[in-house]
Design an enzyme around this catalytic site. Structure first.
Site, PDB file in Angstrom:
ATOM      1  N   ASP A  13     -18.145   1.191  -4.796  1.00 31.77           N
ATOM      2  CA  ASP A  13     -17.781   0.695  -3.463  1.00 31.77           C
ATOM      3  C   ASP A  13     -17.316   1.851  -2.584  1.00 31.77           C
ATOM      4  O   ASP A  13     -16.272   1.796  -1.959  1.00 31.77           O
ATOM      5  CB  ASP A  13     -16.703  -0.390  -3.578  1.00 31.77           C
ATOM      6  CG  ASP A  13     -16.640  -1.272  -2.321  1.00 31.77           C
ATOM      7  OD1 ASP A  13     -17.589  -1.216  -1.509  1.00 31.77           O
ATOM      8  OD2 ASP A  13     -15.655  -1.997  -2.145  1.00 31.77           O
ATOM      9  N   THR A  31      -1.181  -7.680  -0.346  1.00 32.58           N
ATOM     10  CA  THR A  31      -0.624  -6.997   0.817  1.00 32.58           C
ATOM     11  C   THR A  31      -0.019  -5.671   0.362  1.00 32.58           C
ATOM     12  O   THR A  31       0.623  -5.597  -0.676  1.00 32.58           O
ATOM     13  CB  THR A  31       0.469  -7.880   1.457  1.00 32.58           C
ATOM     14  OG1 THR A  31      -0.124  -9.141   1.790  1.00 32.58           O
ATOM     15  CG2 THR A  31       1.015  -7.252   2.722  1.00 32.58           C
ATOM     16  N   VAL A  32      -0.272  -4.650   1.151  1.00 34.17           N
ATOM     17  CA  VAL A  32       0.238  -3.318   0.808  1.00 34.17           C
ATOM     18  C   VAL A  32       1.442  -2.997   1.695  1.00 34.17           C
ATOM     19  O   VAL A  32       1.412  -3.204   2.911  1.00 34.17           O
ATOM     20  CB  VAL A  32      -0.867  -2.252   0.975  1.00 34.17           C
ATOM     21  CG1 VAL A  32      -0.333  -0.868   0.629  1.00 34.17           C
ATOM     22  CG2 VAL A  32      -2.071  -2.592   0.099  1.00 34.17           C
TER      23      VAL A  32
END
Ligand SMILES: Nc1ncnc2c1ncn2[C@@H]1O[C@H](COP(=O)(O)OP(=O)(O)OP(=O)(O)O)[C@@H](O)[C@H]1O
Length: 660
Positions: free
Chosen positions: A505, A398-399
């Site tokens: 990516d 989680t940021v």
């Protein structure tokens, strides 16, 4: 490009682009989004798949159902190899996401060493799928009002599939294909249909000399055009999250010495010299994490992929021979064929990885932990930072926005539960790459902490403008703005490629924006180091942005990032990558079958932009442009100053705040 509505000078997409945003968690609630394919349970069993020119056989019923649902018999017949490619990829992605139990439209990382498939397209397609499992899950029916990214589907039950044509590899149990980004794959059941959430992607490198690139901020910007409205928010506006999947890897890992000394280069680029990369497990150049699978490394001929190609050629020849009904010779041909078959009956891995010079074995959790301890800071980060609010949830953690307690900068902190990470090496890679390679167009790493051997903190610059996905989904940038974004990304890629790093990516979800118009690449978890002249074969990335060579499991190099950048160019035009509305299986089939995607608005674009895209989206990577060529492309010379992006970034933030 179209006729978007304007709001304060900002062109807002009439439809909010993608209907499905990978990161849009709301879609997860859709019943159809869940995949009903069960997880593999007994691992390792092989499936022999055949294709008689009309249909595939040998696939577990659930896979057969899915195949029939997503790819028509006519399409299957048109290109059975592409079907096999899609099935293999799908199977592998399932395996990748087995923990999630559902397929997600996210980034994937599949070890190439698990490939074992062989297929001939003549009736005797033989496919060896390992580890698949097939079980039939619950079935759902599937309504597929939306392609789910994940999977799918609804078919009733599913079992492992195995494709047909070309070769497959393992097939995991069930199917859901992969979808582009999304968010936490491990944390929640993945998503469904493609959606977009936040950017993500990557590339490779090469050695070119560094170019200077100017960040051209400063020029005044025209006030945005304000369009009326903003359509109901589609799912894709991602919410906070993200996506990537992680992957881990095993093998080769690089060690960076701690306490690095950095060397600044032009453009503010910095490389920590002391973090010299030391190959620990192998000689392959992977950078830490993701690289793991031991499949890499060597880009040499001992690669299984090459052997497979050879086998395939033989099969094809055999097939042709069979079609000749020349009697006398027929028996002879048959004998020859039999002989060939005898000579290559069993596909044996080219070489056990451990024997390839450097064992590319997967690092143990303790080894990863030991390495991690070498590079993180000591102390309790809570003494230094106060976490404020959550920005989003990604696949690995989680940021948060955090504030230094000494009154310093606001930062972004990504907190991850280390022990429960499925691919711990990827975390290492991400941190190592961020630590070692500094560039104005890469999200800046500040420091990291490991609390109680489990709570991993990665502190980095906070990019308040959010990710590019939100901007491309909700607004329509003009060519000068698109050029500006691409230019910044190209500078970052040029830097990475010049240091033999492939991002792998690249996608809008992995491009973060500053409120000053800064454009920075992030999500280095899939990065790999490729020595000049060498190639890799691990399937990594997010399907919709993946180059044909990766999807087809060929060896590849840094040019994969260029392809993905071209797809990201299409995202900025259309609001989504090609085939996003298709189910992942069909999307992969279409990429494998069609190669270069259609530039839908070709006639509305300038010749320079079309040419730029054409140079990125070249199926043959040898002929595809590199960063040096593209940085000097006429389209890039038309880049607007970065402050031209500010009104758009602000408009999107406002929309998000209003819940649109
Ligand atoms: N430095 C940052 N500044 C601002 N927002 C950020 C920053 N880093 C990540 N974010 C946002 O936080 C959310 C989660 O990011 P994260 O990188 O965890 O996503 P992810 O790519 O899906 O996950 P993972 O990298 O674990 O696979 C995303 O919306 C992303 O745009």
């Amino acid at each position: 490009m179209s006729t978007p509505k304007e709001k304060k000078g900002v062109r807002i997409r009439n439809l909010f682009g993608r209907i499905f945003s990978p990161s849009d968690k709301s879609s997860d609630t859709s019943p159809s989004s869940s995949i009903d394919i069960s997880q593999p349970y007994n691992t390792v069993h092989r499936i022999h798949v055949g294709y008689d020119g009309q249909k595939f056989s040998g696939l577990p019923q659930p896979w057969m159902d899915m195949l029939l649902r997503d790819i028509s018999l006519a399409d299957q017949k048109k290109n059975p190899s592409a079907v096999v490619t899609a099935l293999k990829f799908y199977a592998a992605s399932l395996k990748e996401h087995e923990q999630a139990k559902f397929m997600t439209p996210k980034s994937v990382y599949m070890a190439s060493d698990e490939d074992d498939v062989d297929i001939t397209l003549d009736g005797q397609v033989t496919e060896h799928l390992r580890s698949l499992d097939v079980k039939s899950p619950s079935s759902s029916n599937g309504s597929r009002s939306i392609p789910t990214s994940s999977t799918n589907q609804s078919l009733s039950e599913r079992e492992p599939p195995s494709p047909a044509p070309p070769q497959l590899n393992e097939v995991p149990s069930v199917p859901p294909p992969v979808a582009p980004r999304s968010s936490n794959a491990h944390k929640q059941p993945p998503p469904l249909p493609p959606q977009r959430s936040e950017p993500v992607l990557q590339k490779i490198c090469s050695n070119e000399s560094e170019m200077n690139a100017n960040l051209g901020h400063s020029a005044p910007v025209k006030p945005p055009r304000i369009p009326p409205r903003i359509p109901p928010k589609p799912a894709h506006l991602k919410q906070a999250s993200s996506s990537s999947t992680s992957t881990s890897s095993s093998s080769p890992s690089l060690l960076f010495a701690s306490t690095p000394a950095s060397t600044s280069t032009s453009d503010g680029q910095t490389v920590n010299n002391n973090m010299a990369i030391k190959t620990i497990h192998s000689d392959q150049n992977s950078i830490g994490h993701s690289l793991s699978n031991g499949s890499f490394g060597s880009s040499t001929s001992d690669d299984p992929i090459e052997q497979r190609s050879s086998n395939k050629e033989n099969h094809e020849k055999t097939h042709q021979n069979n079609n000749n009904n020349n009697n006398g010779t027929q028996q002879r041909l048959q004998n020859q064929q039999n002989q060939r078959d005898e000579n290559e009956p069993v596909r044996v891995r080219s070489q056990p990885r451990e024997q390839k010079g450097a064992p590319s074995r997967k690092m143990t959790d303790n080894e990863v932990l030991d390495e991690l301890r070498l590079i993180v800071n000591c102390g309790n980060p809570l003494d230094k930072y106060e976490t404020k609010r959550q920005i989003g949830v990604g696949a690995s953690g989680t940021v948060f926005v955090a504030q230094r307690r000494d009154g310093g900068d606001v930062v972004a902190v990504k907190r991850m539960a280390f022990k429960s990470q499925p691919k711990k090496e990827m975390l290492l890679t991400e941190i190592k790459v961020m630590q070692q390679y500094k560039h104005p167009n890469l999200v800046n790493y500040i420091e990291s902490y490991l609390v109680d051997a489990d709570d991993l903190w990665v502190v980095m610059d906070y990019l308040e403008g959010g990710n590019l996905t939100d901007v491309v989904v909700k607004t329509e940038l003009d060519e000068g703005q698109i050029s500006a974004v691409l230019k910044e990304c190209l500078k970052a890629l040029h830097f990475l490629h010049s240091h033999s790093i492939v991002h792998r990516d690249i996608k809008s979800d992995n491009v973060l924006l500053g409120m000053d118009g800064a454009v920075k690449l992030t999500d280095m978890g899939f990065c790999a180091q490729i020595q000049p002249g060498s190639k890799r074969d691990t399937v990594v990335g997010t399907p919709y942005w993946m180059s044909p060579e990766i999807l087809n499991k060929k060896k590849y190099n840094y040019k994969v990032d260029i392809w993905s950048l071209g797809i990201m160019g299409l995202e900025m035009i259309d609001g989504e990558p090609p085939y996003l509305h298709e189910t992942p299986l069909k999307a992969i089939y279409l990429i494998a079958q069609n190669g270069k995607p259609e530039i839908k608005k070709r006639n509305e674009l300038s010749p320079e932009f079309v040419h730029f895209l054409d140079r990125c989206l070249v199926v043959d990577p040898e002929c595809r442009a590199d960063t040096k060529e593209l940085l000097n492309h006429p389209f890039i010379s038309r880049a607007k100053p970065l402050n031209a992006l500010i009104p758009y970034i602000k408009a999107v933030k406002e929309l998000k705040e209003k819940g649109k």
